[in-house]
Design a protein around this motif. Structure first.
Motif, PDB file in Angstrom:
ATOM      1  N   SER A 179       0.910  -1.004   0.157  1.00 54.95           N
ATOM      2  CA  SER A 179      -0.390  -0.943  -0.184  1.00 54.95           C
ATOM      3  C   SER A 179       0.809   1.163  -0.136  1.00 54.95           C
ATOM      4  O   SER A 179      -0.029   2.428   0.338  1.00 54.95           O
ATOM      5  CB  SER A 179      -0.666  -0.038   0.936  1.00 54.95           C
ATOM      6  OG  SER A 179      -0.180  -0.372   2.548  1.00 54.95           O
ATOM      7  N   GLU A 180       1.952   1.035   0.018  1.00 50.09           N
ATOM      8  CA  GLU A 180       3.110   2.491   0.196  1.00 50.09           C
ATOM      9  C   GLU A 180       2.423   3.371  -1.400  1.00 50.09           C
ATOM     10  O   GLU A 180       2.161   2.147  -2.130  1.00 50.09           O
ATOM     11  CB  GLU A 180       4.366   1.488  -0.480  1.00 50.09           C
ATOM     12  CG  GLU A 180       4.901   1.049   1.165  1.00 50.09           C
ATOM     13  CD  GLU A 180       4.420  -0.165   1.414  1.00 50.09           C
ATOM     14  OE1 GLU A 180       4.123  -1.081   0.324  1.00 50.09           O
ATOM     15  OE2 GLU A 180       4.437  -0.733   3.110  1.00 50.09           O
ATOM     16  N   GLU A 181       2.254   4.548  -1.013  1.00 49.90           N
ATOM     17  CA  GLU A 181       2.755   5.275  -2.221  1.00 49.90           C
ATOM     18  C   GLU A 181       3.479   5.333  -3.690  1.00 49.90           C
ATOM     19  O   GLU A 181       2.387   5.174  -4.752  1.00 49.90           O
ATOM     20  CB  GLU A 181       3.260   6.558  -2.065  1.00 49.90           C
ATOM     21  CG  GLU A 181       2.243   7.937  -3.073  1.00 49.90           C
ATOM     22  CD  GLU A 181       2.539   9.321  -2.125  1.00 49.90           C
ATOM     23  OE1 GLU A 181       2.918   9.777  -3.154  1.00 49.90           O
ATOM     24  OE2 GLU A 181       2.309   9.680  -0.896  1.00 49.90           O
ATOM     25  N   ASN A 182       4.668   4.734  -3.645  1.00 53.63           N
ATOM     26  CA  ASN A 182       5.303   4.733  -4.371  1.00 53.63           C
ATOM     27  C   ASN A 182       5.156   2.867  -5.660  1.00 53.63           C
ATOM     28  O   ASN A 182       5.484   2.933  -6.649  1.00 53.63           O
ATOM     29  CB  ASN A 182       6.576   4.522  -4.703  1.00 53.63           C
ATOM     30  CG  ASN A 182       7.330   3.465  -3.193  1.00 53.63           C
ATOM     31  OD1 ASN A 182       6.539   2.900  -2.704  1.00 53.63           O
ATOM     32  ND2 ASN A 182       8.122   2.800  -3.511  1.00 53.63           N
ATOM     33  N   THR A 183       3.959   2.023  -5.111  1.00 54.34           N
ATOM     34  CA  THR A 183       3.768   0.983  -5.326  1.00 54.34           C
ATOM     35  C   THR A 183       2.962   0.554  -7.042  1.00 54.34           C
ATOM     36  O   THR A 183       3.561   0.466  -7.700  1.00 54.34           O
ATOM     37  CB  THR A 183       2.804  -0.006  -4.993  1.00 54.34           C
ATOM     38  OG1 THR A 183       3.611  -0.310  -2.901  1.00 54.34           O
ATOM     39  CG2 THR A 183       2.222  -0.917  -5.236  1.00 54.34           C
ATOM     40  N   LYS A 230       3.670   3.378  -9.148  1.00 60.23           N
ATOM     41  CA  LYS A 230       4.446   4.029 -10.205  1.00 60.23           C
ATOM     42  C   LYS A 230       5.294   3.333 -11.904  1.00 60.23           C
ATOM     43  O   LYS A 230       4.942   4.750 -12.902  1.00 60.23           O
ATOM     44  CB  LYS A 230       5.944   5.045  -9.368  1.00 60.23           C
ATOM     45  CG  LYS A 230       5.148   5.467  -8.274  1.00 60.23           C
ATOM     46  CD  LYS A 230       3.803   7.041  -8.744  1.00 60.23           C
ATOM     47  CE  LYS A 230       4.063   7.990  -7.189  1.00 60.23           C
ATOM     48  NZ  LYS A 230       2.728   8.578  -8.158  1.00 60.23           N
ATOM     49  N   LYS A 282     -11.762   2.862  -1.920  1.00 55.82           N
ATOM     50  CA  LYS A 282     -11.623   3.235  -3.074  1.00 55.82           C
ATOM     51  C   LYS A 282     -12.215   2.402  -4.226  1.00 55.82           C
ATOM     52  O   LYS A 282     -12.626   2.982  -5.434  1.00 55.82           O
ATOM     53  CB  LYS A 282     -10.616   2.334  -3.398  1.00 55.82           C
ATOM     54  CG  LYS A 282      -9.439   3.292  -2.787  1.00 55.82           C
ATOM     55  CD  LYS A 282      -8.660   4.988  -2.839  1.00 55.82           C
ATOM     56  CE  LYS A 282      -7.562   4.760  -2.397  1.00 55.82           C
ATOM     57  NZ  LYS A 282      -6.643   5.950  -3.281  1.00 55.82           N
TER      58      LYS A 282
END
Length: 89
Positions: free
Chosen positions: A34-38, A40, A78
């Motif tokens: 769930s990290e923001e950069n996942t 990208k 979501k």
């Protein structure tokens, strides 16, 4: 990037010299992380393909992390965001 997205990109390359009609592109992604950069890399790969089609743009990207098992997304806020996004397409 999923295999399905890679297949879509590969098969749509035949549209490059044509008068294609797709303009607005939307990306929905899920992942166990769930990290923001996942998401990208998936977005970057898709954006690289979109950049080849001057009439098209990535209009929105919705990411839902923390989804690892079947039905784990059930009740996730979501889903409502995705529904609202779809209503406006």
């Amino acid at each position: 990037m999923s295999g399905q997205m890679k297949t879509l990109i590969d098969r749509m390359n035949a549209m490059y010299p044509k008068d294609y009609r797709f303009r607005d592109i939307y990306l929905l992604t899920t992942a166990a992380e769930s990290e923001e950069n996942t998401p990208k890399r998936a977005e970057s790969g898709l954006q690289g393909w979109i950049d080849c089609y001057e009439k098209s743009t990535l209009k929105a990207h919705l990411f839902c992390g923390g989804v690892n098992d079947a039905r784990e997304i059930s009740g996730n806020p979501k889903l409502q965001e995705a529904f609202e996004l779809g209503k406006n397409v």
